[in-house]
Design a protein around this motif. Structure first.
Motif, PDB file in Angstrom:
ATOM      1  N   SER A   1      69.603  56.495  65.344  1.00 49.14           N
ATOM      2  CA  SER A   1      68.360  55.913  64.815  1.00 49.14           C
ATOM      3  C   SER A   1      68.504  54.446  64.454  1.00 49.14           C
ATOM      4  O   SER A   1      67.512  53.736  64.328  1.00 49.14           O
ATOM      5  CB  SER A   1      67.887  56.709  63.599  1.00 49.14           C
ATOM      6  N   SER A   2      69.738  53.979  64.307  1.00 46.19           N
ATOM      7  CA  SER A   2      69.956  52.555  64.016  1.00 46.19           C
ATOM      8  C   SER A   2      69.653  51.691  65.240  1.00 46.19           C
ATOM      9  O   SER A   2      69.487  50.486  65.122  1.00 46.19           O
ATOM     10  CB  SER A   2      71.403  52.318  63.582  1.00 46.19           C
ATOM     11  N   LEU A   3      69.632  52.314  66.424  1.00 48.05           N
ATOM     12  CA  LEU A   3      69.407  51.653  67.716  1.00 48.05           C
ATOM     13  C   LEU A   3      70.580  50.759  68.142  1.00 48.05           C
ATOM     14  O   LEU A   3      70.505  50.064  69.139  1.00 48.05           O
ATOM     15  CB  LEU A   3      68.105  50.846  67.722  1.00 48.05           C
ATOM     16  N   LYS A   4      71.664  50.804  67.396  1.00 49.94           N
ATOM     17  CA  LYS A   4      72.850  49.982  67.683  1.00 49.94           C
ATOM     18  C   LYS A   4      73.758  50.686  68.691  1.00 49.94           C
ATOM     19  O   LYS A   4      73.765  51.909  68.797  1.00 49.94           O
ATOM     20  CB  LYS A   4      73.646  49.755  66.398  1.00 49.94           C
TER      21      LYS A   4
ATOM     22  N   TYR B   1      72.722  59.004  74.854  1.00 50.99           N
ATOM     23  CA  TYR B   1      72.326  57.771  74.173  1.00 50.99           C
ATOM     24  C   TYR B   1      72.699  56.595  75.069  1.00 50.99           C
ATOM     25  O   TYR B   1      73.847  56.495  75.525  1.00 50.99           O
ATOM     26  CB  TYR B   1      73.040  57.697  72.823  1.00 50.99           C
TER      27      TYR B   1
ATOM     28  N   VAL C   1      70.149  46.275  71.430  1.00 48.11           N
ATOM     29  CA  VAL C   1      69.713  47.496  70.760  1.00 48.11           C
ATOM     30  C   VAL C   1      68.966  48.377  71.755  1.00 48.11           C
ATOM     31  O   VAL C   1      68.399  47.883  72.734  1.00 48.11           O
ATOM     32  CB  VAL C   1      68.814  47.215  69.530  1.00 48.11           C
ATOM     33  N   VAL C   2      68.979  49.655  71.504  1.00 43.98           N
ATOM     34  CA  VAL C   2      68.274  50.625  72.338  1.00 43.98           C
ATOM     35  C   VAL C   2      66.774  50.490  72.084  1.00 43.98           C
ATOM     36  O   VAL C   2      66.344  50.224  70.960  1.00 43.98           O
ATOM     37  CB  VAL C   2      68.757  52.061  71.996  1.00 43.98           C
ATOM     38  N   LYS C   3      65.974  50.666  73.096  1.00 43.69           N
ATOM     39  CA  LYS C   3      64.523  50.645  72.933  1.00 43.69           C
ATOM     40  C   LYS C   3      64.085  51.896  72.177  1.00 43.69           C
ATOM     41  O   LYS C   3      64.584  52.989  72.427  1.00 43.69           O
ATOM     42  CB  LYS C   3      63.831  50.602  74.296  1.00 43.69           C
ATOM     43  N   LYS C   4      63.135  51.712  71.266  1.00 45.45           N
ATOM     44  CA  LYS C   4      62.666  52.835  70.445  1.00 45.45           C
ATOM     45  C   LYS C   4      62.137  53.982  71.303  1.00 45.45           C
ATOM     46  O   LYS C   4      62.332  55.143  70.981  1.00 45.45           O
ATOM     47  CB  LYS C   4      61.590  52.379  69.463  1.00 45.45           C
TER      48      LYS C   4
ATOM     49  N   GLN D   1      63.184  54.952  74.191  1.00 45.93           N
ATOM     50  CA  GLN D   1      64.317  55.714  74.717  1.00 45.93           C
ATOM     51  C   GLN D   1      64.850  56.683  73.661  1.00 45.93           C
ATOM     52  O   GLN D   1      65.160  57.832  73.961  1.00 45.93           O
ATOM     53  CB  GLN D   1      65.446  54.781  75.159  1.00 45.93           C
ATOM     54  N   LEU D   2      64.955  56.197  72.437  1.00 43.24           N
ATOM     55  CA  LEU D   2      65.450  57.046  71.356  1.00 43.24           C
ATOM     56  C   LEU D   2      64.475  58.173  71.054  1.00 43.24           C
ATOM     57  O   LEU D   2      64.880  59.324  70.872  1.00 43.24           O
ATOM     58  CB  LEU D   2      65.705  56.226  70.094  1.00 43.24           C
ATOM     59  N   GLU D   3      63.189  57.870  71.018  1.00 45.01           N
ATOM     60  CA  GLU D   3      62.191  58.902  70.736  1.00 45.01           C
ATOM     61  C   GLU D   3      62.244  60.024  71.765  1.00 45.01           C
ATOM     62  O   GLU D   3      62.149  61.201  71.416  1.00 45.01           O
ATOM     63  CB  GLU D   3      60.796  58.279  70.676  1.00 45.01           C
TER      64      GLU D   3
END
Length: 109
Positions: free
Chosen positions: A32-35, A53, A83-86, A88-90
């Motif tokens: 969730s940090s996108l790092k 991830y 950072v990862v795109k939000k 992608q994480l969602e």
């Protein structure tokens, strides 16, 4: 306070556990940090969630130091400051959300 530490970090380092039955909440917190994440794992405990991830390097504990050094250098040069795109994480987190877990459990009932 931990959020501000994450925000100041270029990379997060995780040392996995050797219990296949448990997925530490720290895994999802780090994602969730996108790092970018550097994950050290024990033989036989490769993290399949972190493998999905986009910015994650997984290193098996005990691997050849020269091999690890090369992989780390390459990873740091490639992902430093990114950072990862939000979105992608969602998409990734949706696979681990309560609705999907309920659906999976219902297959066995």
């Amino acid at each position: 306070e931990i959020i501000s530490i994450y925000e100041k970090s270029d990379f997060l380092i995780n040392v996995g556990n050797n219990l296949a039955q448990f997925k530490p909440s720290k895994t999802f917190e780090y994602m969730s940090s996108l790092k970018p994440i550097i994950n050290y794992y024990y033989d036989g405990f490769y993290d399949k969630t972190l493998a999905q991830y986009p910015f994650c390097l997984q290193i098996k504990i005990g691997d050849d130091i020269n091999f690890v050094s090369d992989k780390l250098n390459q990873f740091i040069l490639t992902y430093s400051g990114k950072v990862v795109k939000k979105e992608q994480l969602e998409a990734l987190l949706a696979k681990h959300g309560p609705d999907n877990i309920k659906k999976t459990i219902s297959l066995y009932l």
